[in-house]
Write a protein that holds these residues in place. Structure first.
Motif, short mmCIF file in Angstrom:
data_model
loop_
_atom_site.label_atom_id
_atom_site.label_comp_id
_atom_site.label_asym_id
_atom_site.label_seq_id
_atom_site.Cartn_x
_atom_site.Cartn_y
_atom_site.Cartn_z
N GLN A 178 39.43 41.30 39.30
CA GLN A 178 39.21 42.27 40.38
C GLN A 178 37.95 43.09 40.19
OE1 GLN A 178 42.88 44.48 40.60
NE2 GLN A 178 43.83 42.96 41.94
N GLU A 182 36.03 48.15 43.61
CA GLU A 182 36.89 49.01 44.43
C GLU A 182 36.97 50.42 43.85
OE1 GLU A 182 40.65 47.36 45.90
OE2 GLU A 182 39.79 45.39 45.63
N VAL A 200 44.09 53.24 44.00
CA VAL A 200 43.33 51.98 44.07
C VAL A 200 43.70 51.06 42.90
CG1 VAL A 200 41.03 50.95 44.05
CG2 VAL A 200 41.43 53.09 45.29
N PRO A 203 47.87 50.33 42.57
CA PRO A 203 48.43 49.43 43.60
C PRO A 203 47.89 48.01 43.51
CG PRO A 203 47.72 51.50 44.58
CD PRO A 203 47.25 51.53 43.17
N ASN A 204 46.66 47.84 43.05
CA ASN A 204 46.08 46.51 42.95
C ASN A 204 46.72 45.66 41.85
OD1 ASN A 204 44.33 46.40 45.05
ND2 ASN A 204 42.54 47.05 43.89
N GLU A 285 52.95 41.27 51.45
CA GLU A 285 52.05 42.19 50.76
C GLU A 285 51.45 41.54 49.52
OE1 GLU A 285 52.36 46.52 48.78
OE2 GLU A 285 53.94 45.96 50.16
N ALA A 288 48.71 39.26 50.47
CA ALA A 288 47.52 40.00 50.88
C ALA A 288 46.76 40.53 49.68
CB ALA A 288 47.92 41.15 51.80
N ARG A 291 45.05 37.42 47.63
CA ARG A 291 44.00 36.63 48.24
C ARG A 291 42.64 37.22 47.89
NH1 ARG A 291 45.56 36.10 54.24
NH2 ARG A 291 47.61 36.47 53.39
N HIS A 293 38.41 37.49 48.49
CA HIS A 293 37.52 37.48 49.66
C HIS A 293 36.95 36.10 49.89
CE1 HIS A 293 37.93 41.69 49.95
NE2 HIS A 293 37.40 41.91 48.77
N ALA B 86 33.91 45.45 48.77
CA ALA B 86 34.83 46.23 47.94
C ALA B 86 35.84 47.01 48.78
CB ALA B 86 34.05 47.19 47.02
N LEU B 87 36.34 46.38 49.83
CA LEU B 87 37.41 47.03 50.61
C LEU B 87 38.65 47.10 49.74
CD1 LEU B 87 36.92 45.30 54.06
CD2 LEU B 87 36.16 47.56 53.35
N PHE B 88 39.49 48.12 49.98
CA PHE B 88 40.74 48.23 49.23
C PHE B 88 41.70 47.19 49.79
CE2 PHE B 88 39.06 52.68 49.44
CZ PHE B 88 38.46 52.62 48.20
N ARG B 89 41.97 46.15 48.99
CA ARG B 89 42.65 44.98 49.55
C ARG B 89 44.09 45.24 49.90
NH1 ARG B 89 41.29 41.29 44.75
NH2 ARG B 89 39.93 43.00 44.15
N HIS B 90 44.69 46.27 49.28
CA HIS B 90 46.11 46.52 49.57
C HIS B 90 46.30 47.53 50.70
CE1 HIS B 90 44.82 49.71 46.92
NE2 HIS B 90 45.79 50.42 47.41
N MET B 91 45.18 47.97 51.31
CA MET B 91 45.29 48.94 52.40
C MET B 91 44.87 48.31 53.71
SD MET B 91 43.55 52.37 50.93
CE MET B 91 43.76 52.83 49.23
N TYR B 135 45.00 43.75 57.29
CA TYR B 135 44.54 43.86 55.91
C TYR B 135 43.16 43.20 55.81
CZ TYR B 135 49.05 45.47 54.26
OH TYR B 135 50.18 46.22 54.04
N ALA B 137 42.03 40.95 54.00
CA ALA B 137 42.08 39.49 53.86
C ALA B 137 42.24 38.80 55.21
CB ALA B 137 43.23 39.10 52.93
N ARG B 144 34.74 42.56 58.01
CA ARG B 144 34.87 43.30 56.76
C ARG B 144 33.66 44.17 56.53
NH1 ARG B 144 36.61 38.35 52.91
NH2 ARG B 144 38.45 37.81 54.10
#
Lengths: 293, 256
Positions: A178, A182, A200, A203-204, A285, A288, A291, A293, B86-91, B135, B137, B144
């Motif tokens: 990761q 972020e 951030v 949760p990741n 979730e 999501a 995955r 980018h 670098a978007l927050f992937r879980h939001m 999301y 993704a 994005r």
């Protein structure tokens, strides 16, 4: 027939390189299923069958025994201390390794793996050498009336050592993949360090963290070798469930031994069920957040 | 709102490898400046140094008259768009854009209602209405990119910094976004620095271009300046081919 089709890749049904005939697939699945059945499933069933061999009443009676109850309580207590501790320290170690560059990083990585590669018995012996009556710190501890070896603190220490890698190992590859982008984004947006961590970073990695904690918990409750060395096997005081099972077994008390064993196995199965339930409940979730980018 | 940015004699070494050597650059308030150079030229390091994401060994970054070195990342109030967003992937998209507002200390944090209004405004500014519950993704690359921009704009930044903003997009989307970004800049007027290795992109978008090579700024100037009077042999060879673009200056003139 099948051969000639294979030799002509441009025939009507082009085969993918990875496609296999139905037979190969069936054989492979059968081998895997048979193996799992013989090596894992049957023994597990046997544990439960042995426990219940003389009926449910005798099975339940085994748990009425005070020493057995003490062993169950001790196992739960040890897990309740070791698992949260390893979750927090493992998270910290994984963070340090994945997000920072520093000297000695590879050494730290190797040390995290150490409990996996050395025998648990040695992990236990190390503590005896350190804290035992004839160990380095033994006399000092004795003067101050602190008991570690042959007491609960020793068991907790040995369990922590043996189960340390589970959380860290689960987190490091994910956190490395990761990267830090972020977190940097959160900081440029004005978030504090804590806000960034809780909103951030955590949760990741929460799913990996949960897997690590579940595995760590299963191992903490089941650890035998290291705990055996430092415990002293004092009934009702320093026997955990695995140690208690061994004692019962050695005394030819098979029903009681397998009854406690089935409880231990049941706890492990419960852990797996909890994991599967969570996976099922949060499937969307999960997809999501994994995955790329 | 926007402030001028001055970079004074910036030095940065990665171990023994110098990434920035005595770099100075002045960007006027509201100006759009491209940092152009081959990979390894130090352009991203310079951008990150301005953002405060990279510690420098010597030199100063000024936001207006204020030494940015004395400011925390929060106090700098920069809008940074990362190369891979670098978007927050879980939001969800909404929460991504709202992040900077919700991260403020309680005293200055807007109410949820105000945040909703602001995020809705930004969504329409970047033309992503209706996607707030997705999301990251579930978005295309271009979408994005625009979420990342909206998220950076949400904190009302004094300076906008973009790292290879179109690097990860395919050629068509790239062209559209380029035009769109230019219009957005005209409308919002942020002091903007963006990094690119694409000559066409730099010359089409920027008011002025700084060309970097091996940690040194070889030349700063408008597109015409650079095309007509390349300051160094490196610049001359690096901009080769741009002159053939319609509306540009023929290369023969530039080389004279």
């Amino acid at each position: 027939m099948a051969m000639s089709e294979r030799l002509l890749p441009l025939a009507h049904q082009p085969e993918r390189a990875t496609s296999e005939t139905g037979l190969t697939k069936a054989v492979l699945i059968a081998i895997a299923a048979l193996f799992l059945c013989a090596i894992l499933f049957l023994p597990l069933v046997m544990v439960f069958l042995e426990g219940f061999r003389k009926g449910t009443e005798v099975f339940l009676e085994s748990f009425a025994e005070p020493d057995t109850q003490a062993a169950i309580r001790l196992t739960l207590l040890v897990a309740a201390i070791a698992v949260p501790f390893n979750a927090i320290v493992g998270l910290a170690a994984a963070w340090a390794i994945a997000k920072f560059e520093f000297r000695g990083k590879n050494l730290l990585l190797t040390m995290i793996d150490l409990p996996f590669s050395i025998s648990p018995v040695i992990s236990g012996l190390v503590y005896v050498l350190l804290f035992g009556a004839h160990g380095w710190l033994g006399p000092w501890l004795d003067r101050h009336d602190i008991e570690i070896i042959f007491a609960v603190p020793g068991i907790v220490l040995a369990t922590v050592l043996v189960t340390f890698p589970f959380v860290a190992r689960e987190l490091i590859p994910l956190m490395q993949a990761q990267g830090t982008a972020e977190e940097e984004a959160a900081l440029t947006l004005g978030a504090s360090g804590w806000h960034t961590f809780f909103r951030v970073t955590l949760p990741n990695v929460k799913w990996a963290l949960l897997y690590g904690v579940l595995l760590c918990n299963a191992r903490a409750m089941g650890e035998f070798g290291a705990v055996s060395v430092v415990s002293g096997h004092i009934r009702g005081l320093t026997n955990t469930m695995p140690l208690h099972i061994e004692i019962l077994y050695n005394e030819y008390n098979f029903v009681a031994a397998f009854a406690v064993a089935s409880l231990l196995a049941g706890l492990a199965l419960l852990t797996l069920v909890a994991k599967s339930l969570l996976e099922w409940r949060f499937a969307g979730e999960l997809a999501a957040s994994h995955r790329r980018h | 709102m926007s402030v001028p940015v001055s970079v004074r004699n910036l030095e940065k070494n990665f171990g023994r490898y110098p990434a920035l050597k005595d770099v100075s650059l002045d960007v006027a308030a509201g100006e759009l400046v491209a940092l152009l150079g081959p990979s390894g030229s130090g352009k991203t390091t310079l951008l990150r140094a301005v953002a405060g994401l990279e510690q420098t060994d010597a030199g100063q970054v000024l936001f207006g008259d204020v030494d940015a070195g004395s400011l925390s990342l929060r106090e700098r109030r920069i809008g940074f768009v990362f190369q891979h967003y670098a978007l927050f992937r879980h939001m969800r998209v909404f929460d991504n854009i709202a992040f900077g507002l919700r991260a403020r200390p309680r005293r200055t944090r807007p109410s949820e209602e105000e945040i909703r209004v602001r995020v809705t405004e930004l969504l329409s500014l970047v033309q992503l209405e209706g996607l707030e519950q997705r999301y990251p993704a579930q978005l295309s690359g271009g979408q994005r990119q625009r979420v990342a921009l909206a998220r950076a704009l949400a904190i009302e930044p004094r300076v906008l910094l973009l790292d290879e903003p179109f690097g990860a997009l395919d050629a068509r989307v790239r062209k559209d976004l380029r035009k769109w970004l230019k219009q957005l800049h005209r409308r919002t007027g942020h002091t903007t620095l963006f990094v690119t290795h694409d000559q066409d992109e730099a010359f089409e978008l920027a008011d002025r271009i700084a060309i970097l090579n091996h940690g040194v700024i070889e030349q700063v100037g408008s597109a015409d300046d650079i095309l007509q009077r390349p300051a160094t042999p490196f610049v001359a060879s690096f901009i080769e081919g741009i002159g053939r673009k319609p509306g540009g200056v023929p290369l023969a003139t530039a080389a004279e």
